[in-house]
Design a protein around this motif. Structure first.
Motif: not given
Length: 427
Positions: A372-375, A394-397, A401-405, A412-416
């Motif tokens: 929740n903190l990351v998102a 799954a959460d990194l994916k 795609g979360n346009k709010e962050v 970095l989430a996509l890369k990881m």
């Protein structure tokens, strides 16, 4: 020849070179590389996020060398020892580095985790530093045997004769010189009538809660004194706090008053000219009463309520615009993991609340809190970047795609995510 860091400070490097610098890819020595990264992380708005991300995963050997070297620049040492950036494996070296200022160690002692407290109490320098011991003694994670150890250190040898620097709070003469509530009151000015009422309301509170209040009042005495008199003001505004369903109804005074008696008999379905029953207005009486109760309290009263109150009271006080009150909620003995999960995802809390959550080991054991903190778009970038390594694919994916962050978090989430997927496919 001028060093690269001097050229960066003078803004003489082109953009592509600055990007290389923020990635730690310049052809300079390890010490200068870290100095460059810290400078960019703290002062450069364009490449600061990238520099912070690079520092979070920087080579441990080079980081340890910088942490233990008394000749390391002060800005580098201050960055490495700051609670938000601290890497546990560097702590022993930082504690014994004579160039790390005691004032920075005292800041660390305020929110040190149980593991960090153990390391600090093993440090010869900390054991002889009265300023640090004074602050560490009020740390809420301190165990009884550690409190006893600190008390003995402060009573014996060179520590016993040391005097706190100007502006530093003196520790109590004994471990528990007075009942917890009285000790807390002695740390500041006398409680206001509303605060006294809040205290009397909680006379049945457990000793654990009373100790939490006493420790918090002592630990934050200066902040409480500075904020005394500040009224309750919810982050995000009162509409969001009470709920939009409240405002189309009658004003607060009417809602709080006794509800009108229900009709003796309900209208029959087949009765001619019968009027359909109006949609019931949500009952917000309890929440309005709670907000009014909180509005009547001063800073001290709200802190006591945050530490000893109900779940609903905590959910309101965590959004208090006065930082010391909002942070008190996170110290409440009855605070549940479910509440923290909700706080971690809220966009209407102070940034300080989101920064404080990861400092507590108990909260970081809860995966939902980390996710929740990351998102959460309100989570500071450096904090989100440091927590991402703990997320599942799954959460990194989802976050990618979360346009709010921020874009940095998404990339970095996509890369990881791709890295984890590649590793899984190789197996």
């Amino acid at each position: 020849m001028a060093r690269m860091i001097d050229q960066i400070r003078a803004s003489k490097l082109p953009s592509n070179m600055m990007q290389f610098a923020a990635k730690g890819a310049l052809s300079v020595g390890p010490a200068e590389n870290i100095e460059i990264l810290v400078y960019l992380a703290r002062h450069n708005k364009v490449f600061g996020d990238l520099a912070r991300m690079t520092l979070a995963g920087w080579d441990e050997k080079s980081s340890l060398q910088a942490a233990s070297d008394p000749k390391s620049p002060q800005e580098v040492l201050d960055y490495l020892v700051a609670p938000d950036n601290l890497r546990p494996k560097l702590l022993p070296a930082l504690l014994e580095n004579s160039s790390v200022r005691e004032s920075e160690l005292a800041k660390l002692a305020q929110s040190a985790s149980p593991d960090s407290i153990v390391m600090m109490l093993k440090s010869p320098r900390v054991r002889a530093a009265v300023i640090v011991l004074n602050v560490l003694k009020a740390n809420p994670y301190l165990k009884k045997e550690q409190s006893d150890e600190i008390r003995l250190l402060m009573q014996g040898g060179e520590v016993a004769d040391a005097k706190p620097a100007a502006g530093t709070m003196a520790a109590p003469a004994t471990l528990h010189p007075a009942p917890p509530v009285e000790a807390a009151r002695s740390a500041g000015s006398p409680a206001a009538p509303a605060d006294t009422a809040a205290a009397s309301e909680n006379e049945g509170a457990s000793s654990e809660e009373e100790e939490a209040v006493a420790a918090f009042f002592f630990h934050h005495a200066a902040e409480i004194a500075a904020d005394e008199g500040k009224p309750f003001q919810a982050i995000g505004g009162i509409v969001e706090l009470l709920g939009s369903d409240y405002f189309p109804a009658s004003p607060a005074e009417e809602v709080v008053s006794e509800p009108a008696p229900a009709p003796a008999t309900a209208a029959k379905a087949d009765e001619p000219n019968s009027v359909p029953a109006a949609k019931p207005v949500p009952d917000v009486t309890k929440r309005v009463n709670t907000v009014q109760k909180i509005n009547a309290l001063g800073v001290k009263g709200r802190i006591q309520l945050a530490l000893k109150g109900t779940k609903e009271e905590r959910s309101i006080l965590v959004r208090d615009g006065t930082k010391v009150v909002a942070l008190a909620v996170l110290e409440a003995p009855k605070l549940s993991d479910g509440e923290v999960e909700k706080f971690a995802s809220q966009k209407n809390v102070l940034e300080a609340v989101l920064r404080q959550i990861p400092l507590k080991r108990r909260f970081m054991k809860n995966y939902k809190v980390v996710r929740n903190l990351v998102a959460n778009p309100r989570t500071p970038l450096d904090l989100g970047l440091g927590l991402m390594k703990n997320l599942l694919s799954a959460d990194l994916k989802n976050i990618s795609g979360n346009k709010e962050v921020s874009e940095t978090i998404r990339k970095l989430a996509l890369k990881m995510y791709k890295q984890k997927e590649d590793q899984a496919n190789k197996k």
